[in-house]
Design a protein around this motif. Structure first.
Motif, PDB file in Angstrom:
ATOM      1  N   ASN A 511       0.820  -1.212   0.000  1.00  0.00           N
ATOM      2  CA  ASN A 511       0.000   0.000   0.000  1.00  0.00           C
ATOM      3  C   ASN A 511       0.852   1.260   0.000  1.00  0.00           C
ATOM      4  O   ASN A 511       0.587   2.202  -0.759  1.00  0.00           O
ATOM      5  CB  ASN A 511      -0.925  -0.006   1.219  1.00  0.00           C
ATOM      6  CG  ASN A 511      -2.035   1.016   1.109  1.00  0.00           C
ATOM      7  OD1 ASN A 511      -2.836   0.981   0.184  1.00  0.00           O
ATOM      8  ND2 ASN A 511      -2.082   1.950   2.049  1.00  0.00           N
ATOM      9  N   SER A 512       1.888   1.296   0.823  1.00  0.00           N
ATOM     10  CA  SER A 512       2.738   2.485   0.865  1.00  0.00           C
ATOM     11  C   SER A 512       3.527   2.644  -0.426  1.00  0.00           C
ATOM     12  O   SER A 512       3.755   3.768  -0.890  1.00  0.00           O
ATOM     13  CB  SER A 512       3.689   2.424   2.067  1.00  0.00           C
ATOM     14  OG  SER A 512       4.566   1.314   1.985  1.00  0.00           O
ATOM     15  N   GLY A 513       3.930   1.526  -1.036  1.00  0.00           N
ATOM     16  CA  GLY A 513       4.619   1.603  -2.319  1.00  0.00           C
ATOM     17  C   GLY A 513       3.745   2.238  -3.386  1.00  0.00           C
ATOM     18  O   GLY A 513       4.190   3.110  -4.145  1.00  0.00           O
ATOM     19  N   ARG A 514       2.489   1.815  -3.431  1.00  0.00           N
ATOM     20  CA  ARG A 514       1.557   2.392  -4.412  1.00  0.00           C
ATOM     21  C   ARG A 514       1.253   3.851  -4.068  1.00  0.00           C
ATOM     22  O   ARG A 514       1.181   4.705  -4.972  1.00  0.00           O
ATOM     23  CB  ARG A 514       0.264   1.579  -4.446  1.00  0.00           C
ATOM     24  CG  ARG A 514       0.440   0.142  -4.894  1.00  0.00           C
ATOM     25  CD  ARG A 514      -0.913  -0.543  -5.076  1.00  0.00           C
ATOM     26  NE  ARG A 514      -1.607  -0.026  -6.266  1.00  0.00           N
ATOM     27  CZ  ARG A 514      -2.885  -0.293  -6.546  1.00  0.00           C
ATOM     28  NH1 ARG A 514      -3.612  -1.030  -5.712  1.00  0.00           N
ATOM     29  NH2 ARG A 514      -3.447   0.206  -7.641  1.00  0.00           N
ATOM     30  N   ASN A 515       1.066   4.144  -2.782  1.00  0.00           N
ATOM     31  CA  ASN A 515       0.797   5.531  -2.382  1.00  0.00           C
ATOM     32  C   ASN A 515       1.938   6.456  -2.781  1.00  0.00           C
ATOM     33  O   ASN A 515       1.716   7.570  -3.278  1.00  0.00           O
ATOM     34  CB  ASN A 515       0.585   5.610  -0.870  1.00  0.00           C
ATOM     35  CG  ASN A 515      -0.793   5.150  -0.435  1.00  0.00           C
ATOM     36  OD1 ASN A 515      -1.672   4.923  -1.260  1.00  0.00           O
ATOM     37  ND2 ASN A 515      -0.991   4.992   0.868  1.00  0.00           N
ATOM     38  N   ALA A 516       3.163   6.007  -2.551  1.00  0.00           N
ATOM     39  CA  ALA A 516       4.322   6.835  -2.885  1.00  0.00           C
ATOM     40  C   ALA A 516       4.400   7.081  -4.388  1.00  0.00           C
ATOM     41  O   ALA A 516       4.657   8.211  -4.835  1.00  0.00           O
ATOM     42  CB  ALA A 516       5.608   6.169  -2.398  1.00  0.00           C
ATOM     43  N   ALA A 517       4.191   6.035  -5.163  1.00  0.00           N
ATOM     44  CA  ALA A 517       4.246   6.179  -6.624  1.00  0.00           C
ATOM     45  C   ALA A 517       3.180   7.149  -7.117  1.00  0.00           C
ATOM     46  O   ALA A 517       3.438   7.977  -8.002  1.00  0.00           O
ATOM     47  CB  ALA A 517       4.086   4.815  -7.288  1.00  0.00           C
TER      48      ALA A 517
END
Length: 527
Positions: A511-517
């Motif tokens: 989730n954080s990976g997608r949020n950051a992207a």
């Protein structure tokens, strides 16, 4: 009560550690040449941006669970992406993961599993004494079903099993294909990234962030053929945290002695590179509040290295944390319900020991007999008792001898054992409330004492971030173009990784990976 009886099925609760061992990552020693941690932020000479450096929209530092999610999402968003991986292959800590958290996924709907999202959020906040953010938890829960669907679209393999990971409060654990990230997650996500044009550079650790006018401008890379720069509009730190850095581990609350004696189960590359680089450009540290995923072990027993990695001696939490031993601190006092790893939270037992100078497990021959050790484990135990590591395990014919060996007060330890046996005889732990199923007398010689050490897996958090995974400075303001995800920037937990909602660490990584992207996409569009 009768002889303590162990249910071998419960040993699977330690499989997070076992899976890492299966992938050859067990017992990696913390690097002796890691950067030293200080109370003040580390400094590095400012680097001038090389005007001739190659240019890309996004650099992702690390190719583990969160880094792969970030690079796939960024590339899907239309940004050009380079992934810098310190190791020789993708995966990092993620190769040993077993599955991911989700609420109201298609798998759960098909299986009739219904969970009220507010029950997850409220329980997590309650268990953290309301020190964690409900906004962050709601973000994860609300997006979790979509995250699973998105992963399926990218080819990630799931076994179809959804359960509570044997010890969780809710059926939120979605197991990977073959129950391991090295099969279900890492290969298909790397393939998906490459299909979008993402370039992976292995054996190429990021060395330093490059700043210009207070914003991210690029990164210095230590490549196989030397140092170079990459211009970047955004950098996403996904380096896996600080688990193999002994100096940074002390910032989480461990004493030097605890760090020196601990066993480490991790990827050896997680030396806090992302944390160090972020601190060098002014990011606020979160390490004092980071959650420690650490189990308990006995140094003389080592880690289980035999399939299926569920040895009652040293698999997962191992002998000391199976519930039937008596734990005492440096003052020979009992201090905890010793079964918490089996009935509440696998990782909480190590946290329960954090405030003590020393921790010991006391048990007898009847306890050993009930475990049913195989020949391999019996050889390990016999060698330990014979003196292979006398500072770790000792056996004797009396409790007083156990105390003398480790310098404990013999009278106090005897009184503690006597009191414990009284509780066993009464059939109720009226002192600390351990379930009677885990009570058994310490009465059959020889008696054993084992020094409990921490078996550390990972540390959740280090870089202070917000809901968009933006890295924050000392005033809690975003540093433009800098993001931290996964273990580098986890903010869901404060000091304790609750683990009662199985799969949340991996869920947060994705989730954080997608949020950051997605945040980087919006930031780049506004430049």
């Amino acid at each position: 009560m009768g002889t303590f009886e162990m249910n071998r099925r419960k040993f699977v609760a330690g499989s997070a550690v076992a899976a890492l061992a299966a992938m050859g990552l067990a017992s990696c020693a913390p690097s002796g040449n890691a950067e030293s941690a200080q109370d003040e932020a580390p400094s590095a000479p400012a680097v001038e941006l090389d005007p001739n450096a190659e240019e890309v929209d996004v650099v992702v530092v690390g190719a583990g669970i969160s880094g792969l999610a970030a690079c796939v999402q960024a590339a899907e968003n239309g940004n050009s992406v380079i992934v810098l991986e310190k190791g020789g292959a993708a995966g990092g800590n993620g190769v040993g993961t077993e599955g991911i958290f989700a609420v109201n996924s298609s798998f759960q709907q098909e299986q009739g599993i219904q969970i009220n999202p507010s029950d997850i959020v409220h329980t997590e906040l309650s268990e953290s004494q309301w020190r964690s953010s409900g906004a962050l938890w709601l973000d994860l829960v609300s997006k979790s079903a979509d995250n699973v669907a998105w992963l399926q679209e990218k080819g990630v393999g799931f076994s179809g099993v959804v359960d509570n990971y044997h010890v969780g409060l809710f059926n939120t654990m979605h197991w990977w294909k073959d129950n391991v990230g090295a099969v279900g997650y890492v290969p298909p996500m790397q393939a998906a990234a490459e299909g979008y044009g993402v370039e992976f550079r292995f054996n190429s650790p990021a060395k330093q962030l490059v700043m210009a006018d207070g914003a991210i401008a690029g990164v210095v890379v230590e490549g196989p053929e030397g140092e170079y720069q990459i211009k970047a509009k955004a950098v996403i730190l996904a380096s896996g945290g600080i688990g193999a850095n002994p100096e940074y581990l002390k910032e989480t609350g461990w004493t030097q002695e605890k760090v020196d004696e601990m066993m480490v189960v991790c990827s050896p590359s997680v030396e806090g590179d992302g944390y160090r680089m972020a601190r060098e450009v002014g990011v606020k540290s979160f390490l004092a509040n980071a959650a420690i995923q650490s189990f308990q072990g006995v140094r003389a027993f080592g880690n289980d290295d035999t399939v299926p990695y569920n040895s009652p001696l040293n698999g997962g939490n191992g002998l000391v944390a199976l519930g039937g031993a008596l734990w005492v601190d440096q003052d020979a006092h009992r201090f905890c319900d010793e079964s918490i790893a089996m009935v509440f939270n696998m990782a909480a037992n190590a946290t329960a020991c954090l405030g003590n100078k020393e921790n010991y497990a006391i048990f007898d021959q009847a306890y050993i007999d009930a475990l049913g050790l195989d020949d391999h484990d019996q050889e390990i135990l016999d060698a330990a008792v014979a003196g292979s590591d006398p500072e770790s395990v000792f056996s004797a014919g009396s409790v007083a001898e156990l105390a003398d060996h480790f310098g404990l007060d013999a009278d106090v330890l005897q009184a503690t054992v006597d009191r414990y046996n009284e509780l066993v005889a009464a059939g109720a732990d009226t002192d600390l409330g351990k379930d009677a199923a885990f009570l058994a007398p310490i009465a059959k010689a020889p008696f054993y004492i084992a020094k409990i050490v921490n078996n550390i897996v990972v540390v959740d958090g280090g870089i202070t971030t917000n809901i968009r995974a933006e890295a924050l400075d000392e005033d809690m303001n975003p540093i433009p173009g800098l993001y931290a995800v996964g273990l580098d920037g986890a903010m869901l937990w404060r000091n304790v990784y609750t683990q009662n909602m199985p799969g949340t660490a991996v869920g947060n990584n994705v989730n954080s990976g997608r949020n950051a992207a997605n945040a980087a996409r919006d930031y780049i569009a506004g430049l």
